[in-house]
Design an enzyme around this catalytic site. Structure first.
Site, PDB file in Angstrom:
ATOM      1  N   SER A  25      20.909 -12.294  12.982  1.00 47.59           N
ATOM      2  CA  SER A  25      19.592 -11.649  13.060  1.00 47.59           C
ATOM      3  C   SER A  25      18.990 -11.427  11.681  1.00 47.59           C
ATOM      4  CB  SER A  25      19.705 -10.268  13.712  1.00 47.59           C
ATOM      5  OG  SER A  25      20.216 -10.380  14.997  1.00 47.59           O
ATOM      6  N   GLU A  80      22.757 -11.801  26.492  1.00 45.99           N
ATOM      7  CA  GLU A  80      21.604 -12.492  27.086  1.00 45.99           C
ATOM      8  C   GLU A  80      21.917 -12.971  28.499  1.00 45.99           C
ATOM      9  OE1 GLU A  80      19.337 -15.165  24.201  1.00 45.99           O
ATOM     10  OE2 GLU A  80      21.141 -14.706  23.065  1.00 45.99           O
ATOM     11  N   ALA A 107      24.072  -9.361  11.589  1.00 45.79           N
ATOM     12  CA  ALA A 107      23.573  -8.040  11.197  1.00 45.79           C
ATOM     13  C   ALA A 107      24.480  -7.032  11.881  1.00 45.79           C
ATOM     14  CB  ALA A 107      22.140  -7.871  11.680  1.00 45.79           C
ATOM     15  N   MET A 205      27.260  -7.161  17.885  1.00 47.02           N
ATOM     16  CA  MET A 205      27.330  -7.699  19.252  1.00 47.02           C
ATOM     17  C   MET A 205      27.558  -9.208  19.263  1.00 47.02           C
ATOM     18  SD  MET A 205      23.980  -5.736  20.704  1.00 47.02           S
ATOM     19  CE  MET A 205      23.650  -4.010  20.334  1.00 47.02           C
ATOM     20  N   ASN A 229      21.805  -1.165   9.267  1.00 46.32           N
ATOM     21  CA  ASN A 229      21.504   0.190   9.755  1.00 46.32           C
ATOM     22  C   ASN A 229      22.792   1.002   9.751  1.00 46.32           C
ATOM     23  OD1 ASN A 229      21.991  -1.769  12.190  1.00 46.32           O
ATOM     24  ND2 ASN A 229      22.633   0.258  12.875  1.00 46.32           N
TER      25      ASN A 229
HETATM   26  N1  HPA Z   1      25.462  -1.811  16.619  1.00 39.68           N
HETATM   27  C1  HPA Z   1      25.616  -2.980  17.278  1.00 39.68           C
HETATM   28  N2  HPA Z   1      25.029  -4.100  16.910  1.00 39.68           N
HETATM   29  C2  HPA Z   1      24.257  -4.079  15.821  1.00 39.68           C
HETATM   30  C3  HPA Z   1      24.038  -2.910  15.074  1.00 39.68           C
HETATM   31  C4  HPA Z   1      24.683  -1.709  15.501  1.00 39.68           C
HETATM   32  O1  HPA Z   1      24.549  -0.624  14.906  1.00 39.68           O
HETATM   33  N3  HPA Z   1      23.206  -3.248  14.043  1.00 39.68           N
HETATM   34  C5  HPA Z   1      22.945  -4.569  14.161  1.00 39.68           C
HETATM   35  N4  HPA Z   1      23.567  -5.076  15.241  1.00 39.68           N
END
Ligand code: HPA
Length: 266
Positions: A25, A80, A107, A205, A229
């Site tokens: 991502s 998906e 990501a 994921m 994040n």
């Molecule tokens: N959790 C799961 N999948 C993710 C996250 C997360 O905090 N950030 C990016 N993909």
């Protein structure tokens, strides 16, 4: 499988990739920068279409730092609704095309409280919490054994190569364990606390199904997470996909430099 291989080899005039990259991502730009030619997944027999924003859905071919590379610009995810076999099919296709080194990127959310947004984490191991395994079902011994060893999914020599590249570029690369759940809902704070107790550093994921299949097929795997994040409960902020994409896009230049130098030194 043979019709997929025939289609790709005819389209690419028998381009022979030795390195494969799966772009996660917000990290798909790398394929735009190096695109020599590309095939949309929708044209490739046996491939499923990517449905997620931030995932373009193309197989991109290029020579990077003297090595022939095939890139997946966008991956398909278990959440998906695709089967584990469908989402890992391209890994077996890459193997058949000649790929023996696979770079998996994603990501991920920081579980480890010392991580900062935009950090790059070299994956040293994973915890499969997806509730499924891509190797379930009859085994085709052409690809690998029934009960494949998973004691070194992420190749130690490749970790040294990426660490050296990171040092050369002045990047403060992190190391850590990637915790994969199926999604599509983000984790709860209690699930993230559990994952931390289990030894995980980042949550995502994806990646684990591909890493399992690649290791099973005898490929050497390198995994890199972009920390986009703070995982659920690590900060008070709610999680949003847009923030994930934005943070990943902000480190595009460092990411490109790291991948390029790593490929050069493989
Ligand atoms: N959790 C799961 N999948 C993710 C996250 C997360 O905090 N950030 C990016 N993909």
């Amino acid at each position: 499988m043979q019709s997929t291989i025939d289609y790709i080899q005819e389209y690419t005039d028998n381009f022979q990739p030795e390195i494969g990259i799966v772009l996660g991502s917000g990290l798909g730009n790398l394929a735009d920068e190096y695109n020599e030619f590309a095939i949309p997944y929708s044209d490739i027999p046996g491939f499923v279409k990517s449905t997620i924003e931030g995932h373009k859905g193309k197989l991109v071919f290029a020579n990077i730092a003297g090595k022939n590379v095939v890139m997946m610009q966008g991956r398909n995810h278990y959440y998906e609704g695709h089967s584990m076999a469908e989402i890992t099919y391209p890994i077996k296709v890459m193997k058949e095309l000649g790929v023996n080194t696979l770079i998996l990127t994603n990501a991920a959310g920081a579980i480890n409280k010392s991580f900062r947004l935009g950090d790059l984490m070299v994956i040293t191991d994973h915890i499969n919490f997806m509730g499924a395994n891509p190797l379930l079902g009859p085994n085709d011994p052409k690809f690998g054994p029934r009960f494949p060893d998973m004691s070194e999914v992420y190749n130690k020599d490749l970790i040294k190569v990426v660490d050296n590249a990171g040092r050369f570029l002045g990047l403060n690369l992190k190391h850590g364990v990637y915790f994969a759940s199926s999604g599509p809902s983000y984790e709860t704070p209690a699930e993230i606390r559990m994952a931390r107790i289990l030894g995980a550093d980042a949550a995502g994921m994806s990646t684990v199904p591909e890493a399992i299949v690649a290791n099973y097929c005898g490929m050497e795997v390198l995994g890199i997470s972009c920390i986009t994040n703070y995982a659920s409960g690590v900060s008070t902020k709610k999680l949003e996909h847009a923030e994930v994409i934005e943070t990943a896009a902000n480190i595009n230049k460092q990411f490109k430099n790291l991948i390029t130098l790593t490929i050069k030194n493989i």
